[in-house]
Scaffold this active site. Structure first.
Site, PDB file in Angstrom:
ATOM      1  CG  ASP A   1     -73.261  29.706  34.262  1.00  0.00           C
ATOM      2  OD1 ASP A   1     -72.351  30.539  34.365  1.00  0.00           O
ATOM      3  OD2 ASP A   1     -73.067  28.476  34.164  1.00  0.00           O
TER       4      ASP A   1
ATOM      5  CD  GLU B   1     -70.636  32.564  31.452  1.00  0.00           C
ATOM      6  OE1 GLU B   1     -69.515  32.714  31.959  1.00  0.00           O
ATOM      7  OE2 GLU B   1     -71.325  31.528  31.600  1.00  0.00           O
TER       8      GLU B   1
END
Length: 533
Positions: A280, A304
């Site tokens: 993330d 990400e």
């Protein structure tokens, strides 16, 4: 590439109501009841495979391009890798590149009690999904044609962290989703079915609340000075400040913090036999943090980088093996949901080719938990099928967000985080059965793990696009007119004259003429997927 060079239309601002940005912990002591086994690094081991992969394209990769990082960066990455001994990649890029990923929020996929199909009434809170419930529904995912499952973070969260991105204790699992034994059972069951498990992790921030209760990183010294991101054109601001005012930003530049994260992720992967990581908020952490973290994990990782500009996102692949393909997501949304030019889609594809060293490892998607669902933007299932034909069969590792196959229409977070049990896990619906056929074509074409995507045709009006994969074995035609449109699209496949192509979505056949020319008839706007015999 300096963030200031990123066009403003690609600068994405956070939705801070929930978890678009998430942080993690550092040093102190582990809980005495930790389920993780602390492994001792073998300092004599040299991670040659991991080192070679991170610092230069593997020999079988696409033609060499000018590398986009300096000698000093290479040396720093090498030293970071060598500072901790790591095992060779257990599930590396080559093992993942032909996989197809089904993404679920653990809290929204399946309850332990399979008889409860009541829709969750509060999507911003815990709804009751568990690892045990997921294990009972793995055949639903496998039956759809997917052989990998990405699940949201597994660690204990602060209050309200149903999504998993607000860590409190890295060394405990989230009891709302089950026990450590149940998580192990889920992963073991997936392996028995030939499926991989990818676990989401966060190193940028911790959760909301009193940091003295966190483990590790239980003191202010483990965090950057308090500030909230105010300028997304300033990369220092993006990396050092908080994505949300109440999510403390971990001081990942600190060597002790880095060592703690590396030890933790190594233990996590080993303890639960995890096959891959989704990382993330990658762009919110300094780039040179990631090689050591990924090497310590010892498995494939995709990150990400929430930005639509290939020139901004591309350099991150020098630090993380893969990233989620936001640049293509925005172009696909424009092309298929908003009926924009498909030539623009092709142009963006080519830009991705120029800015990434291994574009075949990027994760392609049309829906996820941080964006409006496609059907919220355009309710036409035919338009969605055309977008999915590209997402699932174009270059890259396809990612399907749970619920797309059931026609979910949720808007912004948390409306796009619907529970799946409300559907009864139906497997006979139009979208489920259509996706199943498309995924079977992917397997029949050899898994589509290579960087072999060939543009065949863009119509003069810009509303039709055809491409091939696997040396022409698979041909896909998409249009963006939607339901009620029709037409005939003629183009050269490059196949030998006489090659027969058969539709995997129906029974139509096409025989290639000179230069492999075929004329495909589009009815009611439906895409076409063809396999050569």
């Amino acid at each position: 590439t300096a963030a200031s060079s990123v066009p403003s239309q690609y600068q994405l601002k956070p939705n801070v109501q929930h978890d678009e940005y998430k942080y993690l912990p550092a040093p102190p002591t582990k809980s005495p009841n930790t389920p993780f086994q602390h492994a001792v690094f073998n300092q004599q081991h040299t991670p040659s495979h991991s080192l070679r992969y991170l610092l230069q394209p593997p020999p079988h990769a696409r033609p060499a391009r000018t590398m986009r990082f300096s000698t000093s960066t290479l040396i720093a990455a090498a030293l970071s890798l060598l500072s901790v001994a790591t095992p060779a990649l257990a599930a590396d890029a080559d093992a993942w590149k032909t996989r197809s990923i089904y993404f679920v929020l653990t809290d929204r996929f399946a309850k332990t009690s399979s008889s409860d199909t009541t829709a969750c009434s509060s999507l911003g809170s815990y709804c009751g999904g568990t690892w045990k419930g997921m294990e009972q529904r793995l055949d639903y995912i496998k039956g759809l044609g997917f052989d990998a499952v990405w699940i949201t973070p597994v660690v204990e969260n602060t209050d309200g962290g149903y999504h998993g991105y607000w860590a409190k204790n890295l060394y405990n699992v989230n009891s709302n989703h089950g026990t450590a034994a149940e998580l192990k059972s889920l992963i073991s069951a997936a392996h028995d079915k030939g499926m991989y498990i990818m676990v989401d992790v966060v190193a940028n921030h911790m959760g909301r609340g009193d940091i003295t209760t966190f483990n590790p990183f239980n003191a202010a010294s483990y965090y950057h000075d308090t500030c909230t991101i105010s300028d997304y054109d300033n990369q220092t601001n993006v990396e050092y400040c908080r994505i949300a005012s109440d999510l403390p930003d971990v001081k990942t530049t600190d060597s002790g913090v880095r060592a703690t994260f590396q030890s933790w992720v190594k233990d996590l992967v080993a303890t639960y036999q995890i096959d891959g990581l989704r990382i993330d908020t990658v762009k919110h952490v300094e780039k040179d943090f990631w090689p050591g973290f990924v090497a310590a994990a010892g498995v494939f990782a995709t990150g990400e980088v929430y930005n639509g500009d290939p020139a901004y996102v591309g350099p991150y692949q020098a630090y993380v093996p893969s990233v989620v393909n936001f640049p293509m997501y925005y172009s696909m949304k424009d092309a298929y949901a908003s009926k924009g030019s498909l030539q623009a889609l092709v142009n963006q594809h080519n830009s991705v080719s120029a800015n990434f060293d291994r574009p075949e490892l990027l994760g392609t998607f049309v829906d996820n938990h941080d964006v409006q669902r496609f059907l919220n933007v355009n309710s036409d299932w035919t338009a969605l099928k055309n977008a999915l034909a590209y997402t699932l069969l174009a270059r890259g590792i396809p990612i399907l967000y749970g619920g797309t196959e059931q026609g979910f229409t949720g808007g912004s977070d948390p409306a796009n985080r619907e529970d799946l049990w409300r559907t009864g896990y139906a497997t006979t619906g139009d979208l489920y059965t259509w996706i199943k056929k498309v995924m079977a074509a992917k397997v029949s074409a050899g898994g589509l793990g290579a960087d072999d995507h060939e543009h065949l045709y863009v119509s003069s009006s810009g509303n039709g696009y055809a491409f091939s994969r696997a040396g022409g074995k698979l041909v896909v035609l998409t249009t963006n007119g939607g339901s009620g449109t029709s037409g005939t699209h003629c183009f050269d496949t490059g196949a030998a004259s006489g090659t027969v192509y058969t539709s995997v979505l129906g029974s139509t056949t096409y025989t290639a003429g000179t230069n492999g020319n075929i004329c495909v008839v589009v009815s009611n706007g439906q895409p076409e997927v063809l396999l050569s015999s």
